[in-house]
Design an enzyme around this catalytic site. Structure first.
Site, mmCIF file in Angstrom:
data_model
loop_
_atom_site.group_PDB
_atom_site.id
_atom_site.type_symbol
_atom_site.label_atom_id
_atom_site.label_comp_id
_atom_site.label_asym_id
_atom_site.label_seq_id
_atom_site.Cartn_x
_atom_site.Cartn_y
_atom_site.Cartn_z
ATOM 1 N N GLY A 65 29.407 24.626 19.218
ATOM 2 C CA GLY A 65 29.648 23.896 20.456
ATOM 3 C C GLY A 65 29.103 24.710 21.612
ATOM 4 O O GLY A 65 29.046 25.942 21.537
ATOM 5 N N GLN A 124 28.175 27.436 30.197
ATOM 6 C CA GLN A 124 27.751 28.606 29.412
ATOM 7 C C GLN A 124 26.258 28.895 29.531
ATOM 8 O O GLN A 124 25.798 29.950 29.094
ATOM 9 C CB GLN A 124 28.115 28.418 27.936
ATOM 10 C CG GLN A 124 29.628 28.345 27.699
ATOM 11 C CD GLN A 124 29.933 28.197 26.231
ATOM 12 O OE1 GLN A 124 29.943 27.089 25.702
ATOM 13 N NE2 GLN A 124 30.162 29.319 25.551
ATOM 14 N N CYS A 172 34.005 32.378 20.773
ATOM 15 C CA CYS A 172 33.275 31.722 21.848
ATOM 16 C C CYS A 172 32.000 32.506 22.117
ATOM 17 O O CYS A 172 32.042 33.732 22.208
ATOM 18 C CB CYS A 172 34.147 31.683 23.104
ATOM 19 S SG CYS A 172 33.338 30.912 24.516
ATOM 20 N N LEU A 173 30.881 31.811 22.245
ATOM 21 C CA LEU A 173 29.610 32.499 22.503
ATOM 22 C C LEU A 173 29.661 33.285 23.809
ATOM 23 O O LEU A 173 28.938 34.270 23.971
ATOM 24 C CB LEU A 173 28.461 31.485 22.559
ATOM 25 C CG LEU A 173 28.141 30.754 21.244
ATOM 26 C CD1 LEU A 173 27.057 29.707 21.471
ATOM 27 C CD2 LEU A 173 27.727 31.727 20.150
ATOM 28 N N HIS A 214 38.013 22.916 22.705
ATOM 29 C CA HIS A 214 37.477 24.209 23.169
ATOM 30 C C HIS A 214 36.378 23.992 24.216
ATOM 31 O O HIS A 214 36.372 24.634 25.269
ATOM 32 C CB HIS A 214 36.946 24.995 21.960
ATOM 33 C CG HIS A 214 36.324 26.317 22.313
ATOM 34 N ND1 HIS A 214 36.869 27.522 21.931
ATOM 35 C CD2 HIS A 214 35.198 26.622 23.014
ATOM 36 C CE1 HIS A 214 36.117 28.508 22.400
ATOM 37 N NE2 HIS A 214 35.089 27.993 23.044
ATOM 38 N N GLU A 215 35.469 23.054 23.933
ATOM 39 C CA GLU A 215 34.360 22.805 24.868
ATOM 40 C C GLU A 215 34.847 22.111 26.128
ATOM 41 O O GLU A 215 34.367 22.400 27.228
ATOM 42 C CB GLU A 215 33.253 21.986 24.194
ATOM 43 C CG GLU A 215 32.615 22.639 22.969
ATOM 44 C CD GLU A 215 32.198 24.077 23.200
ATOM 45 O OE1 GLU A 215 31.746 24.407 24.315
ATOM 46 O OE2 GLU A 215 32.343 24.891 22.268
ATOM 47 N N HIS A 261 35.999 24.490 28.570
ATOM 48 C CA HIS A 261 34.918 25.138 29.325
ATOM 49 C C HIS A 261 34.580 24.368 30.598
ATOM 50 O O HIS A 261 34.389 24.977 31.652
ATOM 51 C CB HIS A 261 33.649 25.244 28.474
ATOM 52 C CG HIS A 261 33.600 26.469 27.606
ATOM 53 N ND1 HIS A 261 33.631 27.740 28.112
ATOM 54 C CD2 HIS A 261 33.509 26.610 26.265
ATOM 55 C CE1 HIS A 261 33.562 28.618 27.113
ATOM 56 N NE2 HIS A 261 33.487 27.960 25.973
HETATM 57 NI NI NI Z 1 33.385 28.708 24.034
#
Ligand code: NI
Length: 189
Positions: A44, A49, A101-102, A143-144, A147
């Site tokens: 995701g 991000q 998470c990236l 989760h996304e 963000h």
């Molecule tokens: Ni994330």
């Protein structure tokens, strides 16, 4: 185009993304986001991000499918774009899963979330959907969605746990972290 991933400490990750005007051509942005996410082996990715404060995220669980014998129904085709989404409902008994998470490389923590969601969103062709998701699909979306609301999964941790991660988080903000993908660290000297 592959963007560097913005990491912890950058204010863009704490802003609520702006709605995108319906009808806007998002094809290049969406293609870039999938390319960036795949290059970083993510499942995701949300627009903040890559430094864009917009209400858009992409998800692709199809790679999970190949790695896992206990496949979740529908994960093999779960590749989607969510634009201007609105979380309508989250329900069911919360369950725990270790999230990463990236934007917070090399930190994984058990996070509790409700297993079922109902969400309204536009796809990349500006068709409006209202849909239910459960299990891992719901979790990726939650989760996304966080963000684009300016939330991160570590916000759900106890104050003690957060304190224990402080050093690592500071290192991430300074770019002192090893990743397989390019990052943009706000405090890199
Ligand atoms: Ni994330």
């Amino acid at each position: 185009m592959i963007y560097p991933i913005v990491v912890y400490g950058d204010p863009v990750l704490r802003q609520r993304g702006k709605d995108i005007t319906p009808g806007t051509d998002v094809s290049q942005l969406v293609a870039d986001m999938f390319e960036t996410m795949h290059a970083a082996q993510g499942i995701g990715l949300a627009a903040p991000q890559i430094g864009k404060s917009l209400r858009l995220f992409v998800a692709d669980g199809t790679t999970l499918h190949q790695d896992d014998d206990e496949n979740e129904p529908g994960m093999d085709t779960f590749k989607k774009v969510f634009i201007n989404p609105e979380m309508l409902e989250e329900s069911g008994q919360p369950w725990v899963f270790e999230e990463g998470c990236l934007s917070i490389p090399n930190i994984r923590e058990n996070i509790s979330r409700r297993p079922r969601i109902r969400i309204r969103y536009y796809d990349e062709h500006w068709n409006l959907h209202e849909e239910e998701f459960d299990g891992m699909k719901a979790r990726i979306i939650q989760h996304e969605y966080d963000h684009i609301e300016g939330r991160l999964f570590i916000d759900y941790l106890s104050p003690l746990k957060r304190r224990m991660l402080k050093g690592k988080l500071n290192d991430i903000s300074r770019g002192q972290v090893s990743t397989e993908y390019r990052i943009l660290a706000p405090l890199r000297k």
